[in-house]
Motif scaffolding. Sequence first.
Motif, PDB file in Angstrom:
ATOM      1  N   LEU A  76       0.841  -1.204   0.000  1.00  0.00           N
ATOM      2  CA  LEU A  76       0.000   0.000   0.000  1.00  0.00           C
ATOM      3  C   LEU A  76       0.875   1.254   0.000  1.00  0.00           C
ATOM      4  O   LEU A  76       0.596   2.219  -0.726  1.00  0.00           O
ATOM      5  N   THR A  77       1.951   1.224   0.765  1.00  0.00           N
ATOM      6  CA  THR A  77       2.853   2.382   0.826  1.00  0.00           C
ATOM      7  C   THR A  77       3.456   2.646  -0.556  1.00  0.00           C
ATOM      8  O   THR A  77       3.562   3.794  -0.996  1.00  0.00           O
ATOM      9  N   THR A  78       3.835   1.572  -1.242  1.00  0.00           N
ATOM     10  CA  THR A  78       4.371   1.725  -2.601  1.00  0.00           C
ATOM     11  C   THR A  78       3.328   2.369  -3.519  1.00  0.00           C
ATOM     12  O   THR A  78       3.617   3.288  -4.277  1.00  0.00           O
ATOM     13  N   ILE A 122      -9.113   5.646   5.353  1.00  0.00           N
ATOM     14  CA  ILE A 122      -9.598   4.557   4.490  1.00  0.00           C
ATOM     15  C   ILE A 122     -11.121   4.585   4.521  1.00  0.00           C
ATOM     16  O   ILE A 122     -11.729   4.500   5.584  1.00  0.00           O
ATOM     17  N   ARG A 123     -11.716   4.749   3.379  1.00  0.00           N
ATOM     18  CA  ARG A 123     -13.182   4.753   3.298  1.00  0.00           C
ATOM     19  C   ARG A 123     -13.630   3.631   2.378  1.00  0.00           C
ATOM     20  O   ARG A 123     -13.006   3.388   1.352  1.00  0.00           O
ATOM     21  N   PHE A 124     -14.690   2.967   2.772  1.00  0.00           N
ATOM     22  CA  PHE A 124     -15.215   1.923   1.895  1.00  0.00           C
ATOM     23  C   PHE A 124     -16.711   1.808   2.080  1.00  0.00           C
ATOM     24  O   PHE A 124     -17.273   2.269   3.071  1.00  0.00           O
ATOM     25  N   GLY A 125     -17.361   1.233   1.087  1.00  0.00           N
ATOM     26  CA  GLY A 125     -18.815   1.093   1.162  1.00  0.00           C
ATOM     27  C   GLY A 125     -19.385   0.704  -0.177  1.00  0.00           C
ATOM     28  O   GLY A 125     -18.693   0.172  -1.034  1.00  0.00           O
ATOM     29  N   ALA A 126     -20.682   0.998  -0.328  1.00  0.00           N
ATOM     30  CA  ALA A 126     -21.396   0.564  -1.534  1.00  0.00           C
ATOM     31  C   ALA A 126     -21.372   1.646  -2.595  1.00  0.00           C
ATOM     32  O   ALA A 126     -21.282   2.821  -2.294  1.00  0.00           O
ATOM     33  N   VAL A 127     -21.452   1.214  -3.818  1.00  0.00           N
ATOM     34  CA  VAL A 127     -21.579   2.163  -4.929  1.00  0.00           C
ATOM     35  C   VAL A 127     -23.060   2.468  -5.094  1.00  0.00           C
ATOM     36  O   VAL A 127     -23.871   1.573  -5.237  1.00  0.00           O
ATOM     37  N   GLY A 128     -23.392   3.738  -5.042  1.00  0.00           N
ATOM     38  CA  GLY A 128     -24.807   4.088  -5.152  1.00  0.00           C
ATOM     39  C   GLY A 128     -25.061   5.008  -6.313  1.00  0.00           C
ATOM     40  O   GLY A 128     -24.235   5.164  -7.195  1.00  0.00           O
ATOM     41  N   LEU A 129     -26.197   5.612  -6.282  1.00  0.00           N
ATOM     42  CA  LEU A 129     -26.530   6.558  -7.337  1.00  0.00           C
ATOM     43  C   LEU A 129     -25.734   7.829  -7.129  1.00  0.00           C
ATOM     44  O   LEU A 129     -25.205   8.075  -6.056  1.00  0.00           O
ATOM     45  N   GLN A 130     -25.710   8.647  -8.145  1.00  0.00           N
ATOM     46  CA  GLN A 130     -24.924   9.876  -8.101  1.00  0.00           C
ATOM     47  C   GLN A 130     -25.328  10.736  -6.901  1.00  0.00           C
ATOM     48  O   GLN A 130     -26.497  11.043  -6.716  1.00  0.00           O
ATOM     49  N   GLU A 169       2.828   6.402  -5.647  1.00  0.00           N
ATOM     50  CA  GLU A 169       2.451   6.706  -7.037  1.00  0.00           C
ATOM     51  C   GLU A 169       1.200   7.552  -7.106  1.00  0.00           C
ATOM     52  O   GLU A 169       1.014   8.342  -8.012  1.00  0.00           O
ATOM     53  N   ASN A 170       0.298   7.289  -6.173  1.00  0.00           N
ATOM     54  CA  ASN A 170      -1.031   7.891  -6.234  1.00  0.00           C
ATOM     55  C   ASN A 170      -1.453   8.214  -4.800  1.00  0.00           C
ATOM     56  O   ASN A 170      -1.580   7.314  -3.978  1.00  0.00           O
ATOM     57  N   SER A 171      -1.638   9.506  -4.499  1.00  0.00           N
ATOM     58  CA  SER A 171      -1.880   9.877  -3.101  1.00  0.00           C
ATOM     59  C   SER A 171      -3.316   9.565  -2.654  1.00  0.00           C
ATOM     60  O   SER A 171      -3.618   9.619  -1.480  1.00  0.00           O
ATOM     61  N   ARG A 172      -4.209   9.264  -3.595  1.00  0.00           N
ATOM     62  CA  ARG A 172      -5.557   8.844  -3.210  1.00  0.00           C
ATOM     63  C   ARG A 172      -6.077   7.780  -4.176  1.00  0.00           C
ATOM     64  O   ARG A 172      -6.897   8.064  -5.054  1.00  0.00           O
ATOM     65  N   PRO A 173      -5.584   6.541  -4.019  1.00  0.00           N
ATOM     66  CA  PRO A 173      -6.092   5.492  -4.905  1.00  0.00           C
ATOM     67  C   PRO A 173      -7.564   5.193  -4.608  1.00  0.00           C
ATOM     68  O   PRO A 173      -7.981   5.206  -3.452  1.00  0.00           O
ATOM     69  N   GLN A 174      -8.327   4.972  -5.657  1.00  0.00           N
ATOM     70  CA  GLN A 174      -9.750   4.637  -5.523  1.00  0.00           C
ATOM     71  C   GLN A 174     -10.032   3.384  -6.335  1.00  0.00           C
ATOM     72  O   GLN A 174      -9.720   3.323  -7.517  1.00  0.00           O
ATOM     73  N   ARG A 209     -16.589  -0.025  -3.050  1.00  0.00           N
ATOM     74  CA  ARG A 209     -15.721   1.120  -3.307  1.00  0.00           C
ATOM     75  C   ARG A 209     -14.725   1.215  -2.167  1.00  0.00           C
ATOM     76  O   ARG A 209     -15.091   1.022  -1.006  1.00  0.00           O
ATOM     77  N   LEU A 210     -13.468   1.481  -2.501  1.00  0.00           N
ATOM     78  CA  LEU A 210     -12.417   1.624  -1.487  1.00  0.00           C
ATOM     79  C   LEU A 210     -11.557   2.822  -1.868  1.00  0.00           C
ATOM     80  O   LEU A 210     -11.069   2.908  -2.994  1.00  0.00           O
ATOM     81  N   GLU A 211     -11.415   3.741  -0.929  1.00  0.00           N
ATOM     82  CA  GLU A 211     -10.590   4.934  -1.173  1.00  0.00           C
ATOM     83  C   GLU A 211      -9.605   5.065  -0.015  1.00  0.00           C
ATOM     84  O   GLU A 211      -9.999   4.929   1.144  1.00  0.00           O
ATOM     85  N   ILE A 212      -8.356   5.313  -0.342  1.00  0.00           N
ATOM     86  CA  ILE A 212      -7.332   5.420   0.706  1.00  0.00           C
ATOM     87  C   ILE A 212      -6.550   6.710   0.500  1.00  0.00           C
ATOM     88  O   ILE A 212      -6.181   7.042  -0.629  1.00  0.00           O
ATOM     89  N   ASP A 213      -6.322   7.430   1.595  1.00  0.00           N
ATOM     90  CA  ASP A 213      -5.551   8.675   1.486  1.00  0.00           C
ATOM     91  C   ASP A 213      -4.122   8.444   1.957  1.00  0.00           C
ATOM     92  O   ASP A 213      -3.879   7.655   2.876  1.00  0.00           O
ATOM     93  N   VAL A 214      -3.210   9.172   1.350  1.00  0.00           N
ATOM     94  CA  VAL A 214      -1.813   9.107   1.773  1.00  0.00           C
ATOM     95  C   VAL A 214      -1.743   9.537   3.245  1.00  0.00           C
ATOM     96  O   VAL A 214      -2.561  10.344   3.699  1.00  0.00           O
ATOM     97  N   GLY A 215      -0.809   8.921   3.992  1.00  0.00           N
ATOM     98  CA  GLY A 215      -0.684   9.247   5.417  1.00  0.00           C
ATOM     99  C   GLY A 215      -1.364   8.219   6.297  1.00  0.00           C
ATOM    100  O   GLY A 215      -1.278   8.284   7.525  1.00  0.00           O
TER     101      GLY A 215
END
Length: 393
Positions: free
Chosen positions: A39-41, A125-133, A45-50, A84-90
């Motif tokens: 994950l650190t690697t 780290i945020r995760f959950g369901a993909v919903g409507l816009q 490359e990407n400070s907020r992979p989604q 959906r999974l989003e991770i922030d640097v740090g």
Amino acid sequence: MSAPVEFLLSLTRTLAIMSLYGETHPRRQGAVEHSFERLTTLLGENSRPQFSFLMDEVVYGKRAMRELQEWEWSRRLADAGIQRLEIDVGVTLEEYADFLEQAGDLVSGAPSRTTAMRPNVATRIRFGAVGLQGEVRESGEGKSIATATLSYALDEEVDAVRWIHQEMGEAGTLALLEAEAVVRSLSVAMHGANRVVIPLLRLKEFDQYTTTHSINVGVLSMALAETLGFGARDVRAFGTAGLLHDIGKVRVPRDILIKPGKLSPEERAVLDQHPVDGARIILESDEQLGVASAVAYEHHIMIDGGGYPVMRYRRDCHFASRLVHVCDVFDALCTDRPYRAAWEISRALAYIGERSGIEFDPSTARAFSAMMKRFELQVGPVPASEAAPVATS
Ligand SMILES: [Fe+2]
Ligand SMILES: [Fe+2]
């Protein structure tokens, strides 16, 4: 192997190990640390992979990860509510280990412990369901993320369709296998999530009109055919017909296609030749594509017999032609053109309603409007291109 792939594989390997070993087992700790290194690697490359985990594929940012297509963990995570999974640097090792605990509980179906103890903690780290816009869907124990619209880039499909048009214009051959591959791929994009989505492209540059319009009409035709209860094979046939409906425009000179103002009667006559040319091109390429050639020929013929080519004997158009006709006009109206701005969806649907029985088959028009009102549109960006510009639908 790319950093996002290595990270995901290490993540799911760790979840598998966690389900086998107790909380204090050294193998478990080692796997968590190893995965955190991956994950650190990735964060380097990407400070907020989604990531989005759909039923059959993984989307990283806006790009489908073809190397993980049909990866069994994608479905397992999606089924567990981690779409959906989003991770922030740090992010810290502790936070990551915490996430793995929760994810492990969700995947194994056990009630989540950690979330209940630490509700509403701001986490990287945020995760959950993909919903409507714009919708926020609850997941697990009151934990939720604002779900962003899944935005497919469809870059490869756009490139393929542009190439199909170029190949037809320059070499005179219709690349049918490629067209059918694009249709299959669009079908995957439509069924990627738990529900059907309509991944419509938004026109960014006027000179991408042919490509964007062809893909959108293909997607809309498939969605409508599916809504009407057609089987998978028919749905794909309608998709191919939608994708190729304007192929005859490769024979129309570029200056007519890009002309921003009104066409002269002579220019109009040249443009109006595209249904006849399209049908001939498709028939000469493959006799099996009877539906696609009928659609190419008939997609500008109105239900009252008007439009073009002019029919010498009044007869009903093929059902697929009536279906593609509605999708064709809708996409043309909802696209920015050199001579007018794109219409709002509601205005285009009102127009289709008003012209029902005159231009459009009433039951097809009604089904189309109902479908568009029901679905959330998924709009993806189109990359810059040198595709031939087109002036009319
Ligand atoms: Fe057309
Ligand atoms: Fe069209």
